[in-house]
Design a protein around this motif. Structure first.
Motif, PDB file in Angstrom:
ATOM      1  N   ALA A  12      -0.367 -48.123 -29.278  1.00  0.00           N
ATOM      2  CA  ALA A  12       0.093 -47.492 -30.517  1.00  0.00           C
ATOM      3  C   ALA A  12      -1.049 -47.361 -31.526  1.00  0.00           C
ATOM      4  O   ALA A  12      -1.174 -46.341 -32.207  1.00  0.00           O
ATOM      5  CB  ALA A  12       1.249 -48.297 -31.121  1.00  0.00           C
ATOM      6  N   VAL A  13      -1.889 -48.383 -31.605  1.00  0.00           N
ATOM      7  CA  VAL A  13      -3.045 -48.334 -32.505  1.00  0.00           C
ATOM      8  C   VAL A  13      -4.024 -47.267 -32.020  1.00  0.00           C
ATOM      9  O   VAL A  13      -4.508 -46.448 -32.810  1.00  0.00           O
ATOM     10  CB  VAL A  13      -3.727 -49.715 -32.619  1.00  0.00           C
ATOM     11  N   GLY A  24     -14.145 -40.919 -34.457  1.00  0.00           N
ATOM     12  CA  GLY A  24     -13.629 -41.622 -35.631  1.00  0.00           C
ATOM     13  C   GLY A  24     -12.929 -42.913 -35.251  1.00  0.00           C
ATOM     14  O   GLY A  24     -13.107 -43.942 -35.907  1.00  0.00           O
ATOM     15  N   ARG A  25     -12.132 -42.849 -34.187  1.00  0.00           N
ATOM     16  CA  ARG A  25     -11.443 -44.049 -33.713  1.00  0.00           C
ATOM     17  C   ARG A  25     -12.453 -45.108 -33.275  1.00  0.00           C
ATOM     18  O   ARG A  25     -12.325 -46.282 -33.623  1.00  0.00           O
ATOM     19  CB  ARG A  25     -10.505 -43.697 -32.563  1.00  0.00           C
ATOM     20  N   GLU A  26     -13.465 -44.702 -32.537  1.00  0.00           N
ATOM     21  CA  GLU A  26     -14.494 -45.642 -32.095  1.00  0.00           C
ATOM     22  C   GLU A  26     -15.236 -46.248 -33.288  1.00  0.00           C
ATOM     23  O   GLU A  26     -15.577 -47.433 -33.268  1.00  0.00           O
ATOM     24  CB  GLU A  26     -15.472 -44.969 -31.131  1.00  0.00           C
ATOM     25  N   GLU A  42      -7.705 -58.305 -30.191  1.00  0.00           N
ATOM     26  CA  GLU A  42      -7.110 -59.313 -31.078  1.00  0.00           C
ATOM     27  C   GLU A  42      -6.077 -58.732 -32.046  1.00  0.00           C
ATOM     28  O   GLU A  42      -5.368 -59.487 -32.712  1.00  0.00           O
ATOM     29  CB  GLU A  42      -8.208 -60.017 -31.885  1.00  0.00           C
ATOM     30  N   ILE A  43      -6.000 -57.418 -32.130  1.00  0.00           N
ATOM     31  CA  ILE A  43      -5.116 -56.776 -33.107  1.00  0.00           C
ATOM     32  C   ILE A  43      -3.665 -57.248 -32.979  1.00  0.00           C
ATOM     33  O   ILE A  43      -3.045 -57.566 -34.004  1.00  0.00           O
ATOM     34  CB  ILE A  43      -5.228 -55.238 -33.026  1.00  0.00           C
ATOM     35  N   ILE A  69       1.084 -45.688 -36.789  1.00  0.00           N
ATOM     36  CA  ILE A  69       1.007 -46.720 -35.748  1.00  0.00           C
ATOM     37  C   ILE A  69       2.380 -47.331 -35.512  1.00  0.00           C
ATOM     38  O   ILE A  69       2.793 -47.527 -34.360  1.00  0.00           O
ATOM     39  CB  ILE A  69      -0.040 -47.788 -36.127  1.00  0.00           C
ATOM     40  N   ALA A  70       3.120 -47.617 -36.585  1.00  0.00           N
ATOM     41  CA  ALA A  70       4.453 -48.206 -36.444  1.00  0.00           C
ATOM     42  C   ALA A  70       5.389 -47.259 -35.697  1.00  0.00           C
ATOM     43  O   ALA A  70       6.135 -47.689 -34.802  1.00  0.00           O
ATOM     44  CB  ALA A  70       5.029 -48.548 -37.821  1.00  0.00           C
ATOM     45  N   LYS A  71       5.366 -45.965 -36.029  1.00  0.00           N
ATOM     46  CA  LYS A  71       6.204 -44.984 -35.315  1.00  0.00           C
ATOM     47  C   LYS A  71       5.866 -44.984 -33.830  1.00  0.00           C
ATOM     48  O   LYS A  71       6.759 -44.951 -32.983  1.00  0.00           O
ATOM     49  CB  LYS A  71       6.007 -43.580 -35.887  1.00  0.00           C
TER      50      LYS A  71
END
Length: 94
Positions: A12-13, A24-26, A42-43, A69-71
């Protein structure tokens, strides 16, 4: 090895941060590790620290990432997502 819930959180993250594009994610993961000492793996165990790092990086924009992320997480877990105005990612995860 991560369990099913941890994998759902990580997926999800990953998907939520993809709105920034692959690079950008990296970059976010790099800054998480270098500036906040949080490894991607660890997230799931450190949602508060992860969200604080997002706030540090994106300010008020962290709320948007939190909802995305929650969705994604709720969908992966087969849960119905209900948006709450003042909730953060931590609230949704809890």
């Amino acid at each position: 090895m991560p369990d099913g819930y941890d994998l759902a959180v990580l997926d999800a993250v990953d998907e939520g941060l993809l709105v920034l594009g692959e690079s950008g994610r990296e970059r976010v993961y790099y800054r998480l590790e270098m500036n906040h000492r949080i490894k991607r793996e660890e997230i799931p165990d450190r949602p508060e620290d992860f969200y604080e790092a997002l706030v540090d990086m994106f300010g008020e924009g962290a709320k948007i990432f939190g909802k995305i992320i929650a969705k994604n997480l709720y969908g992966r877990l087969g849960l119905t997502f209900s948006e709450h105005e003042n909730w953060t990612l931590v609230d949704y995860v809890n």
